[in-house]
Design an enzyme around this catalytic site. Structure first.
Site, short mmCIF file in Angstrom:
data_model
loop_
_atom_site.label_atom_id
_atom_site.label_comp_id
_atom_site.label_asym_id
_atom_site.label_seq_id
_atom_site.Cartn_x
_atom_site.Cartn_y
_atom_site.Cartn_z
N GLY A 34 0.87 -1.60 -0.03
CA GLY A 34 -0.29 0.08 0.18
C GLY A 34 0.89 1.67 -0.30
CB SER A 35 -0.12 4.89 1.41
OG SER A 35 -1.33 4.96 0.49
CB THR A 36 4.53 1.63 3.16
OG1 THR A 36 4.38 -0.10 2.66
CG2 THR A 36 4.01 1.42 4.91
#
Length: 581
Positions: free
Chosen positions: A304-306
């Site tokens: 995801g957004s990591t």
């Protein structure tokens, strides 16, 4: 005829008769001599055949013995030699000398079926001590024609004493060594476990065997020998905290799984790593396959957004993007039949810090587009996110990526969809973003900074790393990382909420949540990564990473920072006290 004439006739007949017998005797004598010679020859032939037969038999026996002598002992006997049964393993210790795994002496029960008179009676007596015995299987063993059968491995001293008291002929005990893990499941996925013959099957137990222990044991050089302990990099105190936090979070969010790692950014040492569900290495079968999976290193997930952390670092490091640039995030991106939009859309131009703060998919995708597809793929490869991670643990999964990178792939990968990696290698790449730009492969063995420098690879510029530390801190204070803040320890990081693929489609109601953090962010010493798989709220809806994975980081840091030797700092210059008098 006179008497005299009659006597003369009789003498004459006697003479003729005697002469006849002499001729017969002479003839029979020659025949006997011939027969005697013939029988003597036959006797010699028979003796020769017997000698030849014995020679062939002895040669066959000798060849068979030589053949058995060249075979491994396990293939020619039902029981291993005593030196194999008593083979030692080195203790496994944590970095402070606490025992993680050690050998204890035990015994195993065996039977000699040819000495068993009544198998039913033996089974009946043994069941008084071992009530879970399989009656059918035990009967087949005791009534077999073999001369040796294992009945039960690794008995307790009490069980041995009770069986001895039964006085059953035809059964006995053999000494063995059993592996014991004092911490139970606390560090199960790191330590691993052994099989019934004390051979490493998983984790660092398996690693120790591959480093020569298995070869030494095979030639009997580990029997009764005290071996030098193997010290690991993990801190048992930190490890225990990680597992507690994971178990509490799984219960709280009714999640399918969770994981966490604490990594030294300067040496690559793993101070603690846990994956849940887990298992007890003292009884690994009880954990089941779900508990055996090490989700941190052997499970791959879309993070995801990591991944936006790596996309922004890529843009800044390429020189095509700087911290003062602005990107248009007013309109969704439509490409290949897909629409890319922001979850926290601002409907305006965004700066680099704002793209990070508001976790803008649109802004991140445009940064990736500026760098280009080839540059994007090369950068992630350089960070080790697309290749198999190198470390001591045998359980390491290969990341997944598209066979062919197209523009749509680069766009979705920029915000963490389309590439699956292991959480551990995500943490390792995250450490490179904050430690000055050096990628250091993770290790579960002690390593000094000097040793780490020898294996470190510079992957980004020091200035890029400084900018990323600033962005991490900014997001920790202004963005989605606020729930991970720990007073005095300056935590910075990036959340990641990835939709899970259900039946071939992304499902917004099922998430994989992660948080990549570093602390203290002004001079990072440790990276902490947590994830929680498919957390549910009280209303049975999906939970965002800021409300699940970030609080896990807060709990881990607040409980372990002092143990790790990190001193808190309060105030702008770090000299203020927490409470003013």
């Amino acid at each position: 005829m006179s008497f005299l004439s009659r006597v003369m006739v009789l003498k004459s007949r006697a003479h003729i008769s005697a002469g006849g017998r002499g001729v017969g005797t002479s003839l029979r004598g020659g025949t006997f001599e011939s027969a005697r010679k013939r029988k003597s020859g036959q006797t010699r032939v028979r003796v020769g055949l017997i000698i030849a037969g014995f020679a062939v038999c002895y040669c066959a026996i000798g060849a068979k013995l030589a053949y058995y002598g060249m075979l491994d002992p396990e293939s020619t006997a039902s029981i291993m030699p005593a030196d194999r049964l008593m083979a030692s393993r080195p203790d496994l210790l944590d970095r402070n000398g606490e025992v993680l795994a050690t050998d204890i002496r035990t015994v195993s029960l065996f039977a000699e079926p040819h000495k068993i008179v009544d198998p039913d009676e033996v089974i009946e007596k043994l069941r008084t001590v071992l009530p879970d015995l399989d009656t059918r299987q035990m009967y087949n063993k005791l009534s077999s024609k073999s001369r040796f059968q294992w009945l039960r491995r690794q008995l307790t001293p009490k069980q041995q004493s009770q069986i001895l008291a039964l006085g059953i002929p035809g059964i006995g005990f053999r000494p063995e060594k059993r592996r014991f893990y004092p911490g139970g499941p606390t560090a199960s996925h790191i330590v691993g476990f052994v099989n019934i013959d004390n051979r490493g099957v998983a984790g660092m137990e398996r690693y120790v065997d591959t480093q020569g222990l298995a070869d030494l044991a095979a030639v009997g050089m580990t029997s009764g020998q005290p071996l030098e302990p193997v010290r690991l990099s993990i801190d048992l105190r930190v490890q225990s905290i990680l597992r507690d936090v994971l178990m509490e979070s799984i219960t709280k969010f009714r999640a399918k799984g969770a994981g966490a790692v604490v990594l030294d950014v300067h040496t690559g040492e793993v101070l603690g790593m846990a994956s849940a569900p887990d298992f007890d290495p003292n009884d690994p079968a009880a954990g089941g396959e779900d508990g055996w999976l090490n989700r941190m290193s052997n499970g791959t997930f879309e993070m995801g957004s990591t991944f936006k952390s790596f996309t922004l670092a890529m843009g800044l490091d390429s020189g095509k993007v700087n911290m003062n640039d602005m990107f248009d995030a007013r309109y969704p991106i439509r490409i290949g039949g897909y629409t890319i939009k922001d979850f926290h859309g601002q409907g305006r131009m965004l700066s680099i810090p704002e793209i990070f703060q508001y976790s803008s998919n649109i802004g991140t995708a445009k940064i990736a587009d500026v760098v280009g597809i080839d540059g994007h793929k090369d950068f992630l490869t350089k960070l080790g996110l697309l290749t198999k991670m190198q470390t001591e643990l045998p359980e390491v999964a290969m990341p997944g990526q598209p066979r062919e990178w197209k523009k749509i792939n680069s766009i979705t990968i920029s915000f963490g969809h389309g590439v699956s990696t292991t959480p551990l290698q995500t943490a390792v790449a995250g450490a490179a973003l904050v430690n000055g730009g050096k990628l250091i492969e993770p290790t579960f063995l002690p390593r000094t900074r000097e040793q780490a420098e020898e294996v470190a690879k510079t992957v980004i510029k020091p200035q890029t790393s400084a900018n990323m530390r600033w962005l991490f801190r900014w997001n920790g204070v202004k963005g989605s990382g606020k729930n991970a803040l720990v007073e005095g320890f300056n935590v910075g990081g990036k959340t990641g909420t990835a939709d899970k693929v259900i039946n071939g489609r992304y499902n917004h109601d099922h998430n994989f949540n992660a948080f990549l953090a570093a602390f203290p962010i002004y001079d990072p010493q440790y990276v902490v990564l947590t994830f929680i798989d498919d957390p549910r709220s009280e209303t049975d809806h999906a939970v965002l990473a800021g409300n699940s994975a970030a609080p896990m980081v807060k709990e881990i840091i607040s409980r372990s920072a002092a143990i790790l030797g990190v001193k808190p700092r309060f105030g702008e210059d770090g000299t203020a006290m927490l409470v003013s008098y």
